[in-house]
Design a protein around this motif. Structure first.
Motif, PDB file in Angstrom:
ATOM      1  N   PRO A 105       1.047  -1.261  -0.326  1.00 36.20           N
ATOM      2  CA  PRO A 105      -0.295   0.291   0.264  1.00 36.20           C
ATOM      3  C   PRO A 105       0.738   1.414   0.004  1.00 36.20           C
ATOM      4  O   PRO A 105       0.190   2.406   0.809  1.00 36.20           O
ATOM      5  N   ARG A 460       6.430  10.358   3.802  1.00 31.89           N
ATOM      6  CA  ARG A 460       5.769  11.475   4.132  1.00 31.89           C
ATOM      7  C   ARG A 460       6.109  12.306   4.765  1.00 31.89           C
ATOM      8  O   ARG A 460       5.249  12.594   6.083  1.00 31.89           O
ATOM      9  N   PHE A 461       7.292  12.349   5.187  1.00 32.87           N
ATOM     10  CA  PHE A 461       8.074  14.097   5.377  1.00 32.87           C
ATOM     11  C   PHE A 461       7.656  14.614   5.204  1.00 32.87           C
ATOM     12  O   PHE A 461       7.477  14.722   3.645  1.00 32.87           O
ATOM     13  N   PRO A 462       7.878  16.446   5.568  1.00 33.16           N
ATOM     14  CA  PRO A 462       7.435  16.938   5.250  1.00 33.16           C
ATOM     15  C   PRO A 462       8.641  17.605   4.133  1.00 33.16           C
ATOM     16  O   PRO A 462       9.676  17.196   4.414  1.00 33.16           O
ATOM     17  N   ALA A 469      17.651  14.912   4.851  1.00 29.55           N
ATOM     18  CA  ALA A 469      18.152  13.679   5.166  1.00 29.55           C
ATOM     19  C   ALA A 469      18.358  12.986   3.740  1.00 29.55           C
ATOM     20  O   ALA A 469      18.873  12.260   3.315  1.00 29.55           O
TER      21      ALA A 469
ATOM     22  N   ARG B  36       0.145   4.454  -6.938  1.00 29.87           N
ATOM     23  CA  ARG B  36      -0.580   3.312  -6.656  1.00 29.87           C
ATOM     24  C   ARG B  36      -1.508   3.844  -5.654  1.00 29.87           C
ATOM     25  O   ARG B  36      -1.240   4.860  -4.703  1.00 29.87           O
ATOM     26  N   PRO B  37      -2.998   3.202  -5.252  1.00 29.88           N
ATOM     27  CA  PRO B  37      -4.201   3.613  -4.818  1.00 29.88           C
ATOM     28  C   PRO B  37      -3.472   3.159  -3.218  1.00 29.88           C
ATOM     29  O   PRO B  37      -3.106   2.509  -3.306  1.00 29.88           O
ATOM     30  N   ASN B  38      -5.054   3.745  -2.264  1.00 24.86           N
ATOM     31  CA  ASN B  38      -4.764   3.256  -1.295  1.00 24.86           C
ATOM     32  C   ASN B  38      -4.074   4.095  -0.398  1.00 24.86           C
ATOM     33  O   ASN B  38      -3.285   3.544   0.854  1.00 24.86           O
ATOM     34  N   GLU B  39      -2.721   4.808  -0.710  1.00 22.15           N
ATOM     35  CA  GLU B  39      -1.817   5.277   0.441  1.00 22.15           C
ATOM     36  C   GLU B  39      -2.958   7.071   1.381  1.00 22.15           C
ATOM     37  O   GLU B  39      -2.881   8.128   0.224  1.00 22.15           O
ATOM     38  N   ALA B  41      -1.980   7.279   4.162  1.00 20.01           N
ATOM     39  CA  ALA B  41      -1.592   7.152   5.472  1.00 20.01           C
ATOM     40  C   ALA B  41      -1.753   9.069   5.716  1.00 20.01           C
ATOM     41  O   ALA B  41      -0.863   9.440   5.089  1.00 20.01           O
ATOM     42  N   PRO B  42      -1.297   9.096   7.114  1.00 16.78           N
ATOM     43  CA  PRO B  42      -1.326  10.878   7.030  1.00 16.78           C
ATOM     44  C   PRO B  42       0.446  11.050   7.161  1.00 16.78           C
ATOM     45  O   PRO B  42       1.057   9.941   7.172  1.00 16.78           O
ATOM     46  N   PRO B  43       0.984  12.619   6.855  1.00 19.72           N
ATOM     47  CA  PRO B  43       2.367  12.516   7.432  1.00 19.72           C
ATOM     48  C   PRO B  43       2.626  12.866   8.272  1.00 19.72           C
ATOM     49  O   PRO B  43       2.099  12.785   9.422  1.00 19.72           O
ATOM     50  N   VAL B  44       4.445  12.062   8.090  1.00 21.32           N
ATOM     51  CA  VAL B  44       4.735  11.948   9.500  1.00 21.32           C
ATOM     52  C   VAL B  44       4.831  13.695   9.887  1.00 21.32           C
ATOM     53  O   VAL B  44       4.965  14.751   9.646  1.00 21.32           O
ATOM     54  N   ALA B  45       4.030  13.992  11.250  1.00 22.81           N
ATOM     55  CA  ALA B  45       4.652  15.037  12.580  1.00 22.81           C
ATOM     56  C   ALA B  45       5.737  16.081  11.769  1.00 22.81           C
ATOM     57  O   ALA B  45       6.787  15.352  11.639  1.00 22.81           O
ATOM     58  N   ALA B  46       5.306  17.028  11.616  1.00 26.17           N
ATOM     59  CA  ALA B  46       6.929  17.654  10.994  1.00 26.17           C
ATOM     60  C   ALA B  46       8.208  17.537  12.381  1.00 26.17           C
ATOM     61  O   ALA B  46       9.347  17.410  12.018  1.00 26.17           O
ATOM     62  N   ARG B  48       8.820  14.964  14.592  1.00 24.48           N
ATOM     63  CA  ARG B  48       9.966  14.300  14.106  1.00 24.48           C
ATOM     64  C   ARG B  48      10.160  13.807  13.502  1.00 24.48           C
ATOM     65  O   ARG B  48      12.205  12.791  12.902  1.00 24.48           O
ATOM     66  N   ALA B  49      10.085  14.480  11.930  1.00 19.47           N
ATOM     67  CA  ALA B  49      10.637  14.386  10.753  1.00 19.47           C
ATOM     68  C   ALA B  49      12.134  15.321  10.382  1.00 19.47           C
ATOM     69  O   ALA B  49      13.478  14.963  10.353  1.00 19.47           O
ATOM     70  N   TRP B  50      11.876  16.197  11.692  1.00 14.88           N
ATOM     71  CA  TRP B  50      13.002  17.490  11.562  1.00 14.88           C
ATOM     72  C   TRP B  50      14.404  16.586  12.865  1.00 14.88           C
ATOM     73  O   TRP B  50      15.107  16.386  12.480  1.00 14.88           O
ATOM     74  N   PHE B  52      14.837  13.745  13.097  1.00 11.06           N
ATOM     75  CA  PHE B  52      14.713  12.278  12.503  1.00 11.06           C
ATOM     76  C   PHE B  52      16.745  12.741  11.095  1.00 11.06           C
ATOM     77  O   PHE B  52      17.881  12.384  11.509  1.00 11.06           O
ATOM     78  N   ALA B  53      15.782  13.507  10.582  1.00 12.31           N
ATOM     79  CA  ALA B  53      16.958  14.702   9.407  1.00 12.31           C
ATOM     80  C   ALA B  53      17.762  15.418  10.148  1.00 12.31           C
ATOM     81  O   ALA B  53      19.079  14.832   9.518  1.00 12.31           O
TER      82      ALA B  53
END
Lengths: 633, 71
Positions: A105, A460-462, A469, B36-39, B41-46, B48-50, B52-53
């Motif tokens: 998915p 799904r990241f901004p 990254a 692809r269809p069915n994606e 999922a919500p975006p990752v919280a900003a 968290r992303a920051w 990790f980056a």
């Protein structure tokens, strides 16, 4: 000039023969055939295990003749070609699509990015291929990975060599090297390990496909061959990549049965791969313990899977021991210890005076100690300072440390937790036992699947953190593709046949000059006692002095300096190779043999010792080795 | 009356199958697969992303500096 071509031809012969041997096994099991890639990977792996066992059996009955191995190889390779043609015809008639993977998915990766990472992996493999086509000069390879097969071929049997500590190790990989030596030589054996690295990348694709889908699974495979330690190992005939290949396949098959709920025939395939791992290196037992602990966890937490966990344990254990266990029986028979020289505290020594006692867990092999704080900082220390844990050449690189923590900020992927659990338990065992960075290679494919999942979720990241990254990861991967290409610059000429292998060895191999003299002038029954462990290029029988001294304490029997040469001649030796470092840096040799020879020279003014060669070799680390090849009169 | 079906030429059938395979290969190479269809999922919280980056950039920088001997 055609030597590189014949080495590549030998590799192709071994690969085709292995495919031909393994294809019927995979077809008979009825699993692992969902697409061409899986079929090829499982067939090659099964065929390699079968071929290794067959060669070992030939060795047990004294039939290891190069001409026989050559005839059987050619026949098996033609059989393999037939199997390939039949497989291609069958799939063309059935008009099946290639590489259909289960639907997932999330979006497939952009084609240009997949092409880019595969290109980087191909470049890294090309660099390591060029290096692998140069004559072998790696110390461990010249010490036993190639030296033992050479000795077995000379004796036409896989025999017991009492003064070789490694001769009772699991030697499945060495059976493949023996195969290559019989067909061509040391370069072909080196190419076998390179080929195993490529197969490891494809095996990682097979492992990752059920979790992330085939398009993203290619990224996992590419990541594995870009890891510096893996790519560097592909340039030398060692056994770490072979071990990683088989533990990866064992986990892939085991996962299909336990986590995927598929046919229990997968457990037979897992057992075959596990047996291959056990036959390659003792470290496989540590990995097996990690999988066993993970199995206990699954048994406890997931009631619906309990039956499959128990079935897996039983089937994998029986098949693995049947395939790989006999190397341990051989060690127990000759040494009284199935895992010699380890666990000598548990298993009594069979030599007089307990001279072959080895400490299993020496403190010197654990730079981080064995405490909770050391365990916490271990991933950082291993990444940033690999020279403390065996050398930068075997490092895992920064990709895993940078990417794997990303699983804490993304969604959980079904099935990935099992792989991470196995990796975590294995890491803890590594920390408690022997902290050598190349012993961490078995977890690289497992963690690569986690890395790819993090990359999928980065979609799904901004935008800005995704770009930051992503740019860092792209830079790391590009760096790891460039390094092998830069490293192989000195091997290009000999790889292309523009420089002779002898000239290359003269420049790079310290013992080559002594080996040339010995190969030209030694009689057929010559026996060499050497201070240097690099024995492969000598055609005569070679014994390492430190092992011989530990077993016999011959030095204590020499009370008069003039008795040195007589004592060694009575023991069967005809020549000695003295080695010492006359520089300020670099390797240090035990001086016993040199000291005894010097004492006889001083006492008898050269009676009994005739110097055949005396030369110095500058090392890249600044050391200067002095070698003296001496005949005992 | 229903017109009788002509007999198919096996060679022609084989050629058509190979041509269709070639068409699929060209299309796969040159055309986008499409998302692809069915994606859903919500975006990752900003944050968290920051985090990790930031971790990735710092670890990579320290690693390169260490390998080059600057640290």
């Amino acid at each position: 000039m055609f030597a590189p071509f014949f080495s590549l031809l030998s590799l192709a012969t071994i690969a085709l023969a292995s495919y031909g041997l393994g294809r019927p096994i995979v077809r008979g099991l009825g699993v692992g055939e969902e697409d061409r890639l899986s079929t090829a990977v499982w067939s090659l792996a099964a065929g390699l295990v079968a071929a290794g066992m067959f060669l070992a059996a030939l060795g047990l009955v004294g039939l290891l003749y190069p001409w026989l191995i050559g005839v059987l190889s050619v026949a098996a390779s033609f059989w393999g070609i037939g199997q390939l043609v039949a497989a291609c015809s069958r799939q063309r008639d059935e008009a099946t699509a290639a590489g259909e993977s289960p639907p997932v998915p999330w979006p497939s990766p952009p084609r240009w990015m997949t092409g880019g990472i595969l290109l980087l992996a191909a470049l890294a493999c090309l660099g390591s291929l060029v290096s692998a086509m140069a004559p072998p000069t790696a110390g461990d390879a010249l010490c036993y990975h190639l030296e033992l097969p050479k000795a077995f071929l000379a004796d036409h049997a896989v025999g017991y060599l009492p003064y070789s500590e490694n001769s009772t190790y699991p030697l499945l990989a060495e059976m493949w090297y023996l195969w290559a030596l019989a067909l061509d030589g040391g370069v072909a054996a080196q190419l076998v390990h390179w080929g195993l690295g490529v197969l490891l990348g494809l095996a990682t694709v097979v492992l990752a496909t059920p979790l992330v889908g085939r398009p993203w699974a290619w990224w996992a495979g590419a990541t594995v061959v870009l890891v510096p330690g893996v790519n560097n190992q592909m340039t030398a005939p060692l056994n770490d990549v072979a071990l990683v290949l088989f533990v990866t396949l064992a986990v892939a098959a085991w996962w299909r049965g336990v986590a995927g709920g598929e046919s229990r025939r997968w457990f037979v395939l897992a057992g075959l791969a596990a047996g291959g791992a056990l036959g390659t290196k003792y470290l496989a037992m540590v990995f097996a313990a990690a999988v066993a602990i993970a199995s206990v966890w699954i048994f406890w937490r997931h009631a619906p899977r309990r039956r499959s966990v128990l079935e897996a344990a039983a089937i994998v254990t029986v098949v693995a021991i049947s395939v790989g266990g006999w190397w341990y029986v051989r060690a127990a028979w000759h040494r009284g210890n199935p895992v010699y020289p380890f666990l000598s505290e548990v298993f009594p020594s069979t030599s007089p005076g307990g001279t072959d006692q080895h400490e299993t867990l020496p403190a010197s092999k654990s730079p981080l100690g064995r405490n909770p704080l050391g365990a916490i900082v271990a991933p950082w220390q291993v990444t940033m300072h690999p020279e403390r844990f065996g050398g930068r050449g075997h490092q895992l690189g920064v990709l895993l440390l940078a990417a794997v923590p990303g699983v804490l900020v993304v969604r959980r992927l079904r099935g990935l937790g099992i792989l991470l659990g196995v990796g975590l338990v294995y890491g803890v065992l590594w920390y408690l036992l022997r902290q050598n960075v190349r012993f961490l290679l078995p977890v690289v494919p497992l963690l690569s699947v986690a890395v790819v999942w993090v990359w999928i979720e980065m979609g799904r990241f901004p935008l800005v953190p995704r770009l930051a990254a992503g740019t860092a990861f792209a830079g790391i991967l590009a760096l790891y593709a460039v390094v092998p290409l830069a490293r192989c610059g000195d091997q290009v000429a000999v790889a292309l046949g523009l420089e002779s292998r002898e000239d290359y060895l003269l420049r790079h191999e310290p013992t080559w000059q002594a080996a040339e003299v010995s190969n030209q002038w030694f009689p057929a029954e010559a026996q060499l006692l050497t201070q240097d462990y690099r024995a492969f290029h000598f055609q005569c029988r070679v014994t390492r002095e430190n092992v011989y001294r530990r077993a016999t304490r011959y030095d204590r029997q020499i009370t008069d300096p003039a008795d040195f040469s007589r004592t060694l001649r009575e023991a069967g030796f005809t020549h000695v190779l003295l080695a010492e470092n006359v520089g300020d840096q670099g390797i240090r040799y035990d001086p016993t043999l040199s000291r005894l020879a010097e004492a006889q020279w001083s006492a008898c003014a050269g009676d009994g010792l005739v110097t055949l060669a005396d030369y110095r070799f500058p090392d890249v680390d600044g050391g200067v080795r002095r070698y003296r090849l001496v005949a005992l009169r | 009356m229903i017109a009788p079906l002509g007999r198919s030429n096996p060679k022609a059938v084989g050629r058509r199958r190979r041509m269709h395979g070639a068409h699929r290969l060209v299309a796969w190479t040159l055309l986008d697969q499409g998302s692809r269809p069915n994606e859903n999922a919500p975006p990752v919280a900003a944050w968290r992303a920051w985090i990790f980056a930031g971790w990735v950039v710092i670890v990579t920088g320290v690693y390169l500096a260490t390998m080059l001997g600057w640290l």
